[in-house]
Scaffold this active site. Structure first.
Site, short mmCIF file in Angstrom:
data_model
loop_
_atom_site.label_atom_id
_atom_site.label_comp_id
_atom_site.label_asym_id
_atom_site.label_seq_id
_atom_site.Cartn_x
_atom_site.Cartn_y
_atom_site.Cartn_z
N ALA A 9 0.83 -1.21 0.00
CA ALA A 9 0.00 0.00 0.00
C ALA A 9 0.86 1.26 0.00
O ALA A 9 0.47 2.29 0.54
CB ALA A 9 -0.93 -0.01 1.21
N ARG A 15 -3.60 8.05 -10.47
CA ARG A 15 -4.79 8.16 -11.31
C ARG A 15 -6.07 8.47 -10.54
O ARG A 15 -7.09 8.79 -11.14
CB ARG A 15 -4.96 6.87 -12.14
CG ARG A 15 -4.02 6.80 -13.32
CD ARG A 15 -3.96 5.42 -13.91
NE ARG A 15 -3.20 4.49 -13.05
CZ ARG A 15 -3.08 3.19 -13.29
NH1 ARG A 15 -3.68 2.65 -14.33
NH2 ARG A 15 -2.37 2.42 -12.48
N GLY A 141 0.45 -8.09 -15.52
CA GLY A 141 1.57 -8.98 -15.81
C GLY A 141 1.02 -10.27 -16.43
O GLY A 141 -0.04 -10.75 -16.02
N GLU A 156 5.86 -8.30 -17.27
CA GLU A 156 5.02 -7.11 -17.14
C GLU A 156 4.66 -6.58 -18.52
O GLU A 156 5.42 -6.72 -19.48
CB GLU A 156 5.76 -6.03 -16.34
CG GLU A 156 5.91 -6.35 -14.87
CD GLU A 156 4.57 -6.63 -14.20
OE1 GLU A 156 3.76 -5.72 -14.05
OE2 GLU A 156 4.33 -7.80 -13.83
N TYR A 334 -35.39 11.61 11.10
CA TYR A 334 -33.97 11.35 11.36
C TYR A 334 -33.82 10.74 12.74
O TYR A 334 -34.23 11.32 13.74
CB TYR A 334 -33.14 12.64 11.28
CG TYR A 334 -31.71 12.42 11.72
CD1 TYR A 334 -30.89 11.53 11.02
CD2 TYR A 334 -31.19 13.04 12.84
CE1 TYR A 334 -29.59 11.27 11.44
CE2 TYR A 334 -29.89 12.79 13.27
CZ TYR A 334 -29.10 11.91 12.57
OH TYR A 334 -27.83 11.64 12.98
N TYR A 355 -26.99 16.52 17.82
CA TYR A 355 -25.70 17.23 17.72
C TYR A 355 -25.82 18.67 18.16
O TYR A 355 -26.68 19.40 17.68
CB TYR A 355 -25.22 17.15 16.27
CG TYR A 355 -23.88 17.80 16.03
CD1 TYR A 355 -22.74 17.34 16.69
CD2 TYR A 355 -23.75 18.85 15.12
CE1 TYR A 355 -21.51 17.94 16.46
CE2 TYR A 355 -22.52 19.44 14.89
CZ TYR A 355 -21.40 18.98 15.55
OH TYR A 355 -20.18 19.56 15.33
C1 UD1 Z 1 1.27 -5.48 -10.35
C2 UD1 Z 1 2.08 -6.66 -10.87
C3 UD1 Z 1 1.38 -7.24 -12.08
C4 UD1 Z 1 -0.03 -7.66 -11.71
C5 UD1 Z 1 -0.79 -6.51 -11.07
C6 UD1 Z 1 -2.10 -7.03 -10.49
C7 UD1 Z 1 4.45 -6.20 -10.35
C8 UD1 Z 1 5.73 -5.75 -10.89
N1 UD1 Z 1 3.43 -6.21 -11.21
O1 UD1 Z 1 1.25 -4.50 -11.37
O2 UD1 Z 1 2.09 -8.37 -12.57
O3 UD1 Z 1 -0.72 -8.14 -12.85
O4 UD1 Z 1 -0.04 -5.92 -9.99
O5 UD1 Z 1 -2.87 -5.97 -9.99
O6 UD1 Z 1 4.35 -6.57 -9.21
N2 UD1 Z 1 3.50 -0.78 -4.35
C9 UD1 Z 1 4.29 -0.57 -3.23
N3 UD1 Z 1 5.57 -0.16 -3.39
C10 UD1 Z 1 6.11 0.04 -4.61
C11 UD1 Z 1 5.33 -0.19 -5.75
C12 UD1 Z 1 4.02 -0.60 -5.59
O7 UD1 Z 1 3.81 -0.74 -2.10
O8 UD1 Z 1 7.30 0.41 -4.65
C13 UD1 Z 1 2.13 -1.25 -4.17
C14 UD1 Z 1 1.07 -0.33 -4.78
O9 UD1 Z 1 0.63 0.62 -3.83
C15 UD1 Z 1 -0.03 -1.30 -5.14
C16 UD1 Z 1 0.71 -2.60 -5.42
O10 UD1 Z 1 1.98 -2.48 -4.83
O11 UD1 Z 1 -0.93 -1.53 -4.07
C17 UD1 Z 1 0.86 -2.92 -6.90
O12 UD1 Z 1 1.59 -1.88 -7.51
P1 UD1 Z 1 1.18 -1.30 -8.91
O13 UD1 Z 1 2.14 -0.24 -9.28
O14 UD1 Z 1 -0.26 -0.94 -8.91
O15 UD1 Z 1 1.45 -2.57 -9.82
P2 UD1 Z 1 0.75 -2.96 -11.17
O16 UD1 Z 1 1.33 -2.18 -12.27
O17 UD1 Z 1 -0.72 -2.92 -10.99
#
Ligand code: UD1
Ligand code: CA
Length: 424
Positions: A9, A15, A141, A156, A334, A355
């Protein structure tokens, strides 16, 4: 075997175009991260939430609401593999399993996670990834398999060739691994790819190279791994969650007159033979009994308990209240921070004024059994109306009222005979 989770997270959530961190956006008043943490709580002994972007806010949310979870800071954010590696210091001698999920995937069900783990164990797997089939796999991916159909690696979107892009089996982003076997991977990942990030997905190829038992569990209902990246995704996920809830309720004997205009949160229980009329919106955690009538156009805002045979009618809003059986609030009212007994009738247009905007204090309204409230009444809380109290229409109640009394605050009615004729 013991299971701990790692929930990713730390990402930016660009976006969403929001000042609120993505995982704290809500569906039915519950955060995305809250759904994920609730879905693992019966499975894991401890949960690590990786935070980075807006770390303070996410940490505060986790600490306040989830005793079992610990946040771990990832700064800077160098990719999903780097994110998971942040827990290594906490799990040095850990011999159990680690379940990895994303904080922006609220639709995954507990029972699916259990089936996933069972599959992992039945295969004696060291590492299992969840996959699913998408007609439009763009952005995910891709799962690349060998000619004998065994897993090879994940590529990816940004690194994929045209041929690889045509693959419809995608990585759901959920993994279970036997920690002591996979742990060494996290110090060996490289960022030699299109995004210059340490990809978690590379642990698949690493496992294969190290002759470990690596498998994929194919999820049939791909809705469950629907991820939230934008406001449109948020609306779509709300819809999916709602349809799922309404169909579960209908299967259990609840009538939903118009599923298209009815919204009920996952955390709401409804008893059999209750009828929910159109345009009703129920958010948060609630319990509605059997044989009730709710709506049309009712709004339950959470922490509401309604016993059997009650009626909550049109344009009635209820929040943080308990209502005992056979009580009716039919119209335009209410009810907030209240405790209502059984066999009460709330007249149209009754307001519990809970309130005080000056002191900012919220107070309670208590009504015992058999109370009858005349229309257009305001009860200024705190106030207790004892058993059997009647309140005359149009009253403003500012004190406790003893049992079986009639209470009314009303200017006496004057009738001026022929006043209109004389005035002309
Ligand atoms: C990732 C997967 C992809 C998969 C997809 C499914 C990788 C490289 N790719 O892609 O194969 O199909 O999820 O939804 O893992 N996050 C961190 N730290 C970071 C980067 C990301 O905590 O440095 C967290 C983000 O907040 C998010 C999650 O990891 O909750 C996934 O990251 P995101 O950048 O959304 O990966 P995707 O491109 O969706
Ligand atoms: Ca994502």
């Amino acid at each position: 075997m013991e299971i701990k989770s790692v929930i990713l997270a730390a990402g930016k959530g660009t976006r969403m175009k929001s000042d609120t961190p993505k995982v704290l956006h809500k569906i039915f008043e519950k955060t995305l991260l809250g759904y994920v943490l609730d879905n693992v709580k019966n499975i894991t002994t401890e949960d690590f939430v990786i935070v980075g972007h807006h770390a303070e806010e996410v940490t505060e949310f986790v600490n306040k609401n989830y005793n079992n979870a610990k946040t771990v800071l990832q700064s800077p954010q160098l990719g999903t593999g780097h994110a998971v590696s942040m827990v290594c210091p906490y799990l040095e001698n850990y011999k159990g399993q680690v379940l990895i999920l994303c904080g922006d995937t609220p639709l995954i069900k507990e029972e699916t996670l259990k089936a996933f783990i069972e599959y992992h164990n039945s295969k004696n797997s060291d590492l299992t990834v969840m996959s699913t089939i998408f007609e439009n796999p763009t952005n995910y991916g891709r799962i690349i398999r060998d000619t004998d159909n065994t897993l090879k690696y994940i590529v990816e979107e940004k690194d994929a060739t045209q041929a690889q892009k045509a693959v419809k089996e995608v990585n759901a982003g959920i993994y279970i691994l036997n920690w002591d076997k996979i742990k060494p991977a996290f110090s060996q990942l490289t960022s030699n790819n299109a995004q210059g990030e340490y990809y978690l997905t590379d642990i698949i190829a690493w496992g294969k190279k190290n002759n470990l038992n690596v498998n994929a569990f194919i999820l049939e209902n791909s809705d469950e791994i629907y991820g939230i990246n934008s406001r449109k995704n948020l609306a779509e996920a709300t819809k999916i969650m709602n349809i799922r809830k309404l169909s579960e309720l209908m299967d259990n004997g609840v009538t939903i007159v118009d599923p298209d205009s009815t919204w009920i949160s996952e955390d709401t229980e409804v008893g059999a033979d209750t009828i929910i009329y159109p345009a009703t919106y129920i958010e948060g955690k609630n319990k509605i009994g059997k044989n009730c009538k709710i709506g049309p156009c009712a709004h339950l805002r959470g922490n509401v308990e309604i016993a059997d045979n009650c009626k909550i009618g049109n344009f009635v809003e209820v929040k943080n209240s308990k209502i005992n059986h056979s009580t009716n609030a039919g119209h335009l009212s209410y009810i907030g921070d209240s405790e209502l007994g059984a066999n009460i009738n709330i007249g149209a247009g009754t307001i519990t004024a809970n309130y005080n905007p000056i002191t900012k204090v919220k107070s309670k309204t208590i009504m015992k059994d058999h109370v009858k409230i005349g229309s257009n009444t305001v009860i200024v809380a705190p106030a207790t109306l004892e058993e059997g109290v009647n309140v005359g229409a149009g009253s403003v109640i500012t004190k406790d009222i003893p049992s079986w009394a009639l209470a009314l605050t009303r200017a006496p009615l004057k009738i001026l005979t022929d006043w209109v004729k004389k005035a002309n």
